[in-house]
Design a protein around this motif. Structure first.
Motif, PDB file in Angstrom:
ATOM      1  N   ASP A  95       0.823  -1.204   0.000  1.00  0.00           N
ATOM      2  CA  ASP A  95       0.000   0.000   0.000  1.00  0.00           C
ATOM      3  C   ASP A  95       0.863   1.262   0.000  1.00  0.00           C
ATOM      4  N   ARG A 231      -4.416  -6.704  -4.570  1.00  0.00           N
ATOM      5  CA  ARG A 231      -3.279  -5.852  -4.933  1.00  0.00           C
ATOM      6  C   ARG A 231      -2.458  -6.471  -6.065  1.00  0.00           C
ATOM      7  N   ILE A 260      -9.264  -2.587  -2.875  1.00  0.00           N
ATOM      8  CA  ILE A 260      -8.003  -2.312  -2.181  1.00  0.00           C
ATOM      9  C   ILE A 260      -8.202  -1.267  -1.098  1.00  0.00           C
ATOM     10  N   GLN A 261      -8.939  -0.219  -1.405  1.00  0.00           N
ATOM     11  CA  GLN A 261      -9.107   0.877  -0.458  1.00  0.00           C
ATOM     12  C   GLN A 261      -9.796   0.413   0.825  1.00  0.00           C
ATOM     13  N   HIS A 264      -7.430  -1.640   3.586  1.00  0.00           N
ATOM     14  CA  HIS A 264      -6.164  -1.073   4.071  1.00  0.00           C
ATOM     15  C   HIS A 264      -6.029  -1.203   5.587  1.00  0.00           C
ATOM     16  N   TRP A 296      -3.477   7.712   2.731  1.00  0.00           N
ATOM     17  CA  TRP A 296      -3.989   6.578   1.959  1.00  0.00           C
ATOM     18  C   TRP A 296      -5.229   6.971   1.150  1.00  0.00           C
ATOM     19  N   CYS A 300      -5.555   6.849  -2.957  1.00  0.00           N
ATOM     20  CA  CYS A 300      -6.592   6.070  -3.655  1.00  0.00           C
ATOM     21  C   CYS A 300      -7.429   6.966  -4.559  1.00  0.00           C
TER      22      CYS A 300
END
Length: 731
Positions: A95, A231, A260-261, A264, A296, A300
């Motif tokens: 990430d 990922r 993905i978001q 995290h 983050w 994104c």
């Protein structure tokens, strides 16, 4: 003085501390010497001898040397990329790399972003050139790694290799297009090579193997397994997209980024896996930069914006849009004004527009140019019929005219394509390249005049007799076409000057006056083209020709109305700013050495070389800044211009996308019309405030009671002054 210099030089020779130059911190001695200089105990020459002896930058800030190592610190980062990691830690590193990668696309250098990863640094180490890149210096993993930790290394290695190849392919794509170093994108590799021995398909296979092994592994929670797989999938999709250039994959990447978001929170930080100390190993004399920190959620969002920009670039270059040059030009502008698309998105758009000599390989650039000439000035005329270009009989007028048009197109094609290419840059560069194009197009207009004379002699369709008056109307198609684009680019150059804020408040009125002059010329030109096309429609007996002329006439009307709206808004703002200057609400800054003639030449420099159109003289500009009518009369004129502009905007709102040539950019068209309507309202409000203040306090006292902040914009190109009473008066 001599003793101090000798002592410092001796310390430099005896005490190596950083950068290989052997100078340690002597701040106290330097401060003492500075005090002596100020008090007169040292003369300037002696001070600079001392300054040179110890190295000024090192004394003031030793960290400015990229090799500096603070006392007690180590030269290299202490984290070992070969050490075992928990899967949640692998997740966090992936990430963090995503954050740093999008920051690189946002304009930061690799040395400050991706290269700060110690895992990336290990893979790019020169000692790995002749073998498969790994995290291990001896090309084999430590014996103390568990099976899960070994799998974590395989996943992270695959991900890092995929990321490096994505950076490599993105860099190659950007460098193959028009871009501007440091303004848009930092291309420096700082002595590193991005795994040239690993091909794109190899990196894709490595990612697939890691996904396969992850799916077969046990002992990993389902949430973490799914997060890691998302990922790897995103990296594989991104890599394959850059290799194959498929638009559908960008849609898939958006879906992957959503997954993905949301996962995290499962990641566990390993901050030691990233270090700015890596910069000491890079082949650069640049001072070290702090490692970049980006949230983050912001990272994104930037990834989603990139994906959406590229999806839009593919949609805006579809054949249904690119088959109409006017629609394609509006589409390119719509793309450019999606905020500030990053360099990769703009490079991908350029690749779609210019790769393989055509738009997406479907429409050749010469066909695009020929279509543009036909649509704009030769609607329904056989001169631009593709079949005419196939005639080989040299005595046939169609052959003669086709060769003349082809010769002109050969000279015009590069500058014509720049109409699309220029807009793929940042705002300042767009304006700069437009100003450079003005003299080129003016010279092309002179060429067009010569070609038109030959066309007129060979083609009878360029002369039509009016039925009522019997007057012969002659069209100069290539001259009109070139002049149209020259005036359009001159207009854009002025308007982008407002957007990029290069004009001072006291200059806004005169520049809007000049914009008004340019818009009037465009309106007149469009009117002339419209008149001739209307005559052609009246004289033709063919239904197809009449239909093509009718379609063109509808478009001309929208062009004419838009140019008229620009004229009316420019007139309103010119008169408003002139009033503000006349009443001293806007006061020019003090310029001791700047004469009005020099200021005129500075602002008009891009336009002074124009030969085929009249350019306002210095005295014209000075006269434009004079106020002769009363405030009441001028405000009434402004309101009249705004009412006329609103009426025309109401008409533009009724146009279909086909009539206004905004197919594919319907939402952007509606947004722009709304912005212009709001601009009219804002100008009317400012005018009303000025008129009310004049009636309340009198014209002579406006300077002391009113203030202006020309900051409010409902459209980037229209700077509406914000007027209000000063605080002291209000109280």
């Amino acid at each position: 003085m001599g003793d101090a210099t000798s002592r410092l030089r001796q310390e430099a020779e005896q005490t190596p501390s950083y950068g290989g130059r052997g100078v340690r911190d002597t701040t106290e001695d330097f401060t003492s010497a500075s005090s002596q200089l100020q008090s007169g105990q040292l003369v300037k020459d002696e001070f600079f001898t001392l300054f040179e002896a110890v190295g000024a930058l090192e004394i003031m800030d030793p960290k400015m040397d990229s090799g500096y190592v603070a006392p007690g610190d180590t030269f290299d980062a202490e984290f070992d990329p070969a050490s075992g990691l928990d899967m949640t830690e692998v997740l966090w590193i992936m990430d963090q790399l995503l954050c740093l990668e999008i920051s690189w696309h946002d304009g930061y250098p690799l040395s400050q972003t991706v290269f700060t990863s110690l895992h990336i640094d290990r893979l790019l180490s020169p000692d790995q050139e002749n073998r498969d890149p790994t995290f291990y210096r001896l090309a084999r993993p430590p014996s103390n790694l568990s099976e899960t930790q070994s799998l974590g290394h395989q996943i992270l290695r695959a991900y890092c290799i995929g990321l490096i190849k994505c950076c490599n392919l993105a860099l190659l794509l950007i460098q193959s297009q028009n871009y501007y170093e440091e303004e848009d994108f930092v291309t420096h590799l700082f002595g590193r090579e991005l795994l040239p021995q690993v091909k794109g398909d190899q990196a894709s296979w490595i990612l697939q193997e890691a996904q396969k092994r992850l799916g077969e592994a046990s002992g990993i929670s389902q949430d973490v397994r799914r997060a890691l797989d998302d990922r790897l999938k995103f990296r594989s999709e991104y890599l394959n997209t850059l290799v194959e250039d498929g638009s559908n994959r960008w849609e898939d990447m958006k879906s992957s980024m959503d997954s993905i978001q949301s996962s995290h929170d499962l990641a566990r930080p390993v901050t030691d896996a990233f270090s700015e100390k890596v910069q000491r190993q890079l082949a650069t004399s640049t001072p070290p930069r702090p490692m970049l920190q980006i949230s983050w959620d912001l990272a994104c969002r930037k990834w989603m914006d990139l994906c959406q920009d590229v999806v839009l670039a593919h949609r805006l270059t579809e054949f249904s849009i690119s088959s109409s040059p006017a629609c394609l030009q509006r589409a390119v502008w719509a793309f450019a004004y999606r905020g500030e698309p990053c360099a990769l998105a703009r490079a991908l758009l350029q690749d779609l527009l210019f790769n393989n000599g055509g738009v997406r390989g479907e429409l050749s650039h010469y066909d695009l140019l020929l279509t543009d000439i036909r649509d704009l000035v030769l609607a329904g005329d056989p001169l631009t019929d593709p079949e005419s270009f196939q005639v080989e009989v040299t005595s046939d007028p169609r052959h003669i005219c086709s060769r003349l048009i082809e010769g002109f197109m050969d000279k015009a094609i590069d500058e014509y394509l720049n109409l699309y290419r220029m807009v793929c840059q940042n705002r300042c560069r767009i304006r700069r390249t437009f100003t450079q194009a003005i003299p080129i197009l003016d010279a092309l207009e002179s060429e067009a005049q010569q070609v038109d004379a030959k066309l007129s002699a060979a083609a009878s369709s360029l002369k039509i007799q009016k039925k009522k008056t019997g007057r012969i109307v002659t069209l100069e198609p290539l001259t009109s076409w070139t002049k149209f684009y020259k005036l359009r680019i001159m207009t854009w150059a002025v308007q982008l000057g407002f957007e990029t804020e290069i004009y001072l408040p006291d200059e806004l009125g005169k520049m809007y006056w000049y914009l008004m002059q340019l818009s009037r010329q465009r309106s007149q030109l469009i009117g002339d083209i419209d008149e001739y096309t209307s005559l052609r429609k009246q004289h033709t007996q063919e239904k197809n020709t009449a239909a093509e002329c009718l379609t063109a006439i509808q478009w001309y009307q929208s062009l004419y109305d838009y140019a008229t709206i620009t004229t009316l808004l420019s007139l309103a703002l010119w008169k408003l700013y002139t009033l503000l200057a006349h009443t001293n609400i806007i006061i020019p800054p003090k310029r001791d050495f700047a004469k009005s003639q020099l200021l005129y030449e500075a602002r008009m420099k891009p336009f002074l070389s124009v030969v085929n159109d009249s350019v306002p003289r210095h005295q014209d500009f000075e006269d434009a800044g004079l106020q002769t009518d009363s405030i009441e009369s001028t405000c009434k004129d402004i309101d009249g211009s705004l009412k006329a502009a609103k009426s025309l905007l109401a008409g533009l709102k009724k146009l279909t996308p086909e009539q206004g040539r905004f197919v594919g950019t319907e939402d952007e068209w509606k947004k722009e019309i709304k912005q212009l309507e709001t601009t009219c309202v804002a100008i009317a409000v400012a005018t009303s405030q000025l008129l009310m203040a004049s009636g309340k306090y009198g014209q002579d006292k406006l300077e002391g009671v009113m203030e202006c902040r020309p900051e409010k914009r409902y459209h980037d190109w229209w700077v509406v002054p914000m007027l209000k009473e000063k605080t002291a008066i209000t109280k």
